[in-house]
Design a protein around this motif. Structure first.
Motif: not given
Length: 167
Positions: A119-136
């Motif tokens: 149900s997630l769009s590509i832009p939403q997945i990309i935002e989550k990906t960048v969020g993971i980079i920030k958390a790491l």
């Protein structure tokens, strides 16, 4: 400085979205490296704000071993994906890199990852990906500070013992 490789092929559209999200969201010192399977993909990511770029099999094989993170569509680790643009050498080099890989799950290479929220769009997945980079990155910063504190305490203890021995 943190080095993030964004790898893409075809027209570089997914890579462009990833680069734009990193540039928008990441506020610390980071170098975004656009690695394209072709010159169009590389140029698209450079226009989106990547700091440097390189194109082709050797550039991807070489650079993927020298970055802190690798981002791109899932097909970058699948030989012959993206209509044959991902060579076996590229796929193995990326997969074997010690850098953590954050892959966007597109099922265009006849692969599907079970359990991915469709149900997630590509832009939403990309935002989550960048969020993971920030958390790491934040976790690594905390770990480095902890190591620095331990090293300072150990040095201080050794230096104090040395001074006592000299008396």
């Amino acid at each position: 400085m943190l080095k993030i490789a964004v790898i893409d092929g075809q027209g570089g559209g997914i890579g462009r979205q990833i680069v734009e999200a990193i540039r928008r969201e990441v506020k610390w010192d980071v170098e975004v490296i656009a690695l394209g399977t072709n010159s169009v993909a590389t140029a698209t990511m450079l226009k989106a704000g990547a700091h440097t770029g390189a194109t082709g099999e050797n550039a991807i094989a070489y650079t993927s071993q020298r970055v802190d993170y690798i981002l791109g569509p899932m097909g970058i680790i699948v030989a012959n994906a993206m209509n044959g643009e991902i060579t076996p050498i590229m796929a193995v080099s990326i997969a074997d890199s010690l850098a953590p890989k954050l892959l966007i799950p597109l099922n265009k290479c006849n692969m599907e990852i079970v359990g991915v929220d469709k149900s997630l769009s590509i832009p939403q997945i990309i935002e989550k990906t960048v969020g993971i980079i920030k958390a790491l990155h934040n976790e690594n910063q905390q770990y480095e500070r902890l190591c620095d504190d331990i090293a300072k305490k150990a040095f201080h203890k050794s230096y104090t013992s040395f001074k006592l021995l000299r008396k």
